[in-house]
Design an enzyme around this catalytic site. Structure first.
Site, PDB file in Angstrom:
ATOM      1  N   ASP A  38       0.838  -1.196   0.000  1.00 53.15           N
ATOM      2  CA  ASP A  38       0.000   0.000   0.000  1.00 53.15           C
ATOM      3  C   ASP A  38       0.877   1.251   0.000  1.00 53.15           C
ATOM      4  OD1 ASP A  38      -2.292  -1.526   0.063  1.00 53.15           O
ATOM      5  OD2 ASP A  38      -2.512  -1.414   2.240  1.00 53.15           O
ATOM      6  N   TYR A  66       6.668  -8.535   8.589  1.00 45.38           N
ATOM      7  CA  TYR A  66       6.183  -7.167   8.786  1.00 45.38           C
ATOM      8  C   TYR A  66       6.357  -6.746  10.234  1.00 45.38           C
ATOM      9  CZ  TYR A  66       3.609  -7.781   4.360  1.00 45.38           C
ATOM     10  OH  TYR A  66       3.262  -8.008   3.056  1.00 45.38           O
ATOM     11  N   ASP A  80      -6.700   1.203   8.421  1.00 43.29           N
ATOM     12  CA  ASP A  80      -5.396   1.755   8.771  1.00 43.29           C
ATOM     13  C   ASP A  80      -5.554   3.212   9.184  1.00 43.29           C
ATOM     14  OD1 ASP A  80      -5.676   3.206   6.398  1.00 43.29           O
ATOM     15  OD2 ASP A  80      -4.255   1.973   5.274  1.00 43.29           O
ATOM     16  N   ARG A 179      -3.522  -5.231   7.977  1.00 46.33           N
ATOM     17  CA  ARG A 179      -4.580  -4.327   8.452  1.00 46.33           C
ATOM     18  C   ARG A 179      -5.709  -5.116   9.099  1.00 46.33           C
ATOM     19  NH1 ARG A 179      -6.732  -1.382   3.445  1.00 46.33           N
ATOM     20  NH2 ARG A 179      -5.631  -2.967   2.251  1.00 46.33           N
TER      21      ARG A 179
END
Length: 300
Positions: A38, A66, A80, A179
């Site tokens: 993203d 992550y 988010d 997310r």
């Protein structure tokens, strides 16, 4: 020019922006990325250049690491920090680190996720974010993903204005929405939640230590030295088990022939075929012919 450019995608850029920039700097159209990030997310984005574009599907299908920050106490329409707040609930000050650790560990293993409305997943030929931008909500197909490992990165919870923040590290399969994971962790704790921050620290065999910034790539392009920072295609296939063959089989494999299975085949399926340290092809057990193997991709 062939190889893999381990790029550190900057915040504010789309993965497509990075591909277009690389095409311009490297003066080639043969550039492919290996997993969308993203725009608000920075991190490892390997770009396959030249003949290495042939391995994009295999490099995309790798584990990802992550580092994220979960915000418990409010949820957003995008899941988010960029979205509009749609729900809030003051977090009980009695919430403990131990409770959080117990909850996040429940998400290790295979889990089911429903992709967020603000995502590129297609439903009826349209991307979900196209529906979301029009204020429409559609039924989204669930998917199975694998959380290989999840851990809390802090020894304390950060509390402010009735909300709690805590950092987590996640190793997961492709297709995992961090997310959504953050939202689901919040729900398991009994609160609305969203992802406050995200960085991808690893894709397959590529980590931050391998990466170059856009500015560094520009400098190498100006100095005509991009080849010095490209990694060999083999690095993008290290996660696939190898079957080493002799010269005779190597010649047959270069022509993509269907072969008989042998006792020394790797357990994985597919697997890569290697001769003199070079990957010649990706093969798999034949789905229709018992005792045979067939090529998935041949690298000539």
């Amino acid at each position: 020019m062939d190889g893999i450019l381990a790029l550190w995608k900057p915040k504010g850029w789309t993965s497509h922006d990075c591909v277009m920039k690389a095409r311009k700097l490297l003066k080639t159209k043969k550039v492919g990325h290996t997993g969308t990030l993203d725009p608000d997310v920075e991190g490892v984005l390997p770009l396959c250049i030249g003949t290495a574009t042939k391995i994009v599907p295999f490099l995309t299908d790798t584990r990802k690491d992550y580092d994220a920050v979960v915000c418990v106490g409010s949820s957003t329409d995008t899941e988010d920090a960029s979205g509009e707040v749609i729900s809030e609930k003051v977090v009980d000050p009695a919430l403990t680190l131990s409770e959080v650790e117990q909850v996040i560990k429940q998400f290790e293993g295979e889990i089911t996720q429903i992709p967020p409305m603000y995502s590129a997943v297609k439903v009826n030929g349209k991307k979900l974010y196209e529906y979301a931008r029009k204020g429409e909500t559609v039924e989204r197909p669930s998917r199975k993903v694998q959380i290989h490992q999840i851990e809390l990165l802090s020894s304390s919870l950060s509390e402010q204005d009735g909300k709690v923040h805590f950092p987590i590290r996640v190793t997961c399969s492709k297709g995992t929405y961090i997310r959504t994971l953050c939202v689901d962790i919040g729900a398991a704790l009994g609160y609305p939640a969203h992802m406050a921050h995200l960085v991808r620290t690893r894709t397959g065999d590529f980590g931050k230590e391998d990466c170059y910034s856009i500015e560094e790539v520009e400098k190498h392009a100006t100095n005509d030295s991009v080849s010095q920072i490209l990694l060999p295609m083999e690095r993008g296939l290290n996660h696939i088990e190898a079957w080493t063959v002799d010269e005779g089989l190597a010649e047959r494999i270069k022509f993509g022939q269907v072969l008989n299975q042998t006792d020394d085949l790797p357990d994985s399926n597919p697997f890569r075929v290697v001769h003199e340290g070079k990957t010649l092809a990706i093969y798999q057990r034949h789905p229709a012919k018992e005792g045979k193997i067939k090529p998935v991709r041949v690298f000539n």
